[in-house]
Scaffold this motif. Sequence first.
Motif, short mmCIF file in Angstrom:
data_model
loop_
_atom_site.label_atom_id
_atom_site.label_comp_id
_atom_site.label_asym_id
_atom_site.label_seq_id
_atom_site.Cartn_x
_atom_site.Cartn_y
_atom_site.Cartn_z
N LEU A 145 0.82 -1.20 0.00
CA LEU A 145 0.00 0.00 0.00
C LEU A 145 0.86 1.26 0.00
O LEU A 145 1.91 1.30 0.64
CB LEU A 145 -0.91 0.03 1.24
CG LEU A 145 -1.95 -1.07 1.35
CD1 LEU A 145 -2.78 -0.85 2.61
CD2 LEU A 145 -2.84 -1.13 0.11
N ASP A 146 0.39 2.29 -0.70
CA ASP A 146 1.04 3.58 -0.62
C ASP A 146 0.66 4.23 0.71
O ASP A 146 -0.18 3.71 1.46
CB ASP A 146 0.68 4.47 -1.81
CG ASP A 146 -0.82 4.70 -1.96
OD1 ASP A 146 -1.52 4.91 -0.94
OD2 ASP A 146 -1.31 4.67 -3.10
N ALA A 147 1.29 5.36 1.03
CA ALA A 147 1.09 6.00 2.34
C ALA A 147 -0.37 6.37 2.58
O ALA A 147 -0.90 6.17 3.68
CB ALA A 147 1.98 7.22 2.47
N GLN A 148 -1.04 6.89 1.58
CA GLN A 148 -2.44 7.30 1.74
C GLN A 148 -3.34 6.09 2.01
O GLN A 148 -4.19 6.12 2.91
CB GLN A 148 -2.92 8.04 0.50
CG GLN A 148 -4.35 8.52 0.61
CD GLN A 148 -4.80 9.28 -0.63
OE1 GLN A 148 -4.03 9.51 -1.56
NE2 GLN A 148 -6.05 9.68 -0.64
N ALA A 149 -3.16 5.02 1.27
CA ALA A 149 -3.97 3.81 1.47
C ALA A 149 -3.67 3.18 2.83
O ALA A 149 -4.58 2.70 3.51
CB ALA A 149 -3.72 2.81 0.35
N ALA A 150 -2.40 3.19 3.24
CA ALA A 150 -2.03 2.65 4.56
C ALA A 150 -2.72 3.43 5.66
O ALA A 150 -3.25 2.83 6.61
CB ALA A 150 -0.52 2.66 4.74
N ARG A 151 -2.76 4.76 5.55
CA ARG A 151 -3.46 5.57 6.55
C ARG A 151 -4.94 5.23 6.60
O ARG A 151 -5.53 5.15 7.68
CB ARG A 151 -3.26 7.06 6.27
CG ARG A 151 -1.96 7.62 6.83
CD ARG A 151 -1.93 9.14 6.79
NE ARG A 151 -2.15 9.69 5.46
CZ ARG A 151 -1.20 9.82 4.52
NH1 ARG A 151 0.03 9.44 4.78
NH2 ARG A 151 -1.48 10.34 3.34
N LEU A 152 -5.55 5.03 5.44
CA LEU A 152 -6.97 4.69 5.39
C LEU A 152 -7.23 3.36 6.09
O LEU A 152 -8.17 3.23 6.88
CB LEU A 152 -7.45 4.65 3.95
CG LEU A 152 -8.91 4.26 3.76
CD1 LEU A 152 -9.84 5.21 4.49
CD2 LEU A 152 -9.25 4.22 2.28
N VAL A 153 -6.39 2.37 5.83
CA VAL A 153 -6.56 1.06 6.48
C VAL A 153 -6.34 1.20 7.99
O VAL A 153 -7.08 0.62 8.79
CB VAL A 153 -5.62 0.01 5.85
CG1 VAL A 153 -5.61 -1.28 6.66
CG2 VAL A 153 -6.05 -0.26 4.41
N GLU A 154 -5.33 1.96 8.39
CA GLU A 154 -5.11 2.20 9.82
C GLU A 154 -6.33 2.86 10.46
O GLU A 154 -6.71 2.52 11.58
CB GLU A 154 -3.87 3.06 10.03
CG GLU A 154 -2.57 2.34 9.72
CD GLU A 154 -1.36 3.25 9.74
OE1 GLU A 154 -0.25 2.70 9.80
OE2 GLU A 154 -1.51 4.49 9.68
N GLU A 155 -6.95 3.80 9.75
CA GLU A 155 -8.17 4.46 10.26
C GLU A 155 -9.32 3.47 10.39
O GLU A 155 -10.07 3.50 11.37
CB GLU A 155 -8.57 5.63 9.36
CG GLU A 155 -7.63 6.81 9.45
CD GLU A 155 -7.90 7.86 8.38
OE1 GLU A 155 -8.93 7.77 7.65
OE2 GLU A 155 -7.06 8.77 8.25
N LEU A 156 -9.47 2.57 9.41
CA LEU A 156 -10.51 1.55 9.49
C LEU A 156 -10.29 0.64 10.70
O LEU A 156 -11.22 0.33 11.44
CB LEU A 156 -10.54 0.70 8.21
CG LEU A 156 -11.17 1.30 6.98
CD1 LEU A 156 -10.90 0.44 5.77
CD2 LEU A 156 -12.67 1.49 7.18
N VAL A 157 -9.04 0.23 10.90
CA VAL A 157 -8.70 -0.64 12.03
C VAL A 157 -8.92 0.08 13.35
O VAL A 157 -9.56 -0.47 14.27
CB VAL A 157 -7.25 -1.16 11.90
CG1 VAL A 157 -6.79 -1.83 13.18
CG2 VAL A 157 -7.14 -2.12 10.71
N ALA A 158 -8.44 1.31 13.47
CA ALA A 158 -8.62 2.07 14.71
C ALA A 158 -10.10 2.32 14.98
O ALA A 158 -10.55 2.21 16.13
CB ALA A 158 -7.86 3.39 14.62
#
Length: 186
Positions: A145-158
């Motif tokens: 994942l690129d940085a933006q997609a990684a942040r989105l996944v982290e937000e979903l998990v959080a």
Amino acid sequence: MFRALSLSLAAGAALRIAGENGRGKTSLLRILCGLLAPTAGEVRWQGEPIGALREDYSRQLVYVGHAPAVKDELTAAENLSIACRLAGNARDPGEISAALRTLAVPETVLVKTLSQGQRRRAALARLWLSRAIPLWLLDEPLAALDAQAARLVEELVAGHAAQGGCVIYTTHQEARLEGRVLSLDA
């Protein structure tokens, strides 16, 4: 591998399984979701052995493995629809479209034409549709994942943990997710 492992998670908890390659992180996730049997002991969900719960347990979890697990000859929308139906979490086309748009995945092109990152996001779109499912087991969710997609996944998990869900995940990437860490290197 690992021995004498005992852990429990309360609602709203996140657990990162850490360790070098080959330490058993993926095997542990596969045991936790019931794809592998432990050589000793048992996995329990809400106090009951998962073997006795069978499909009832399977409906309580989402497992996303380290490989995207998408079919090349289908579109991202078709892949996501089938994955949800197989998991007993069928969704209408509008929800499928919304999930794929959220993760910036083209809906109507064949998956074989997508980049590795897009293929990974197509698989992870299940999380957006599975917010009501209590247990998420994620093997390397940030890989490719690129940085933006990684942040989105982290937000979903959080967000899932904040709403009372449990998340157990592995990653070799820098993750900004709070929670406990279980190291298999010791």
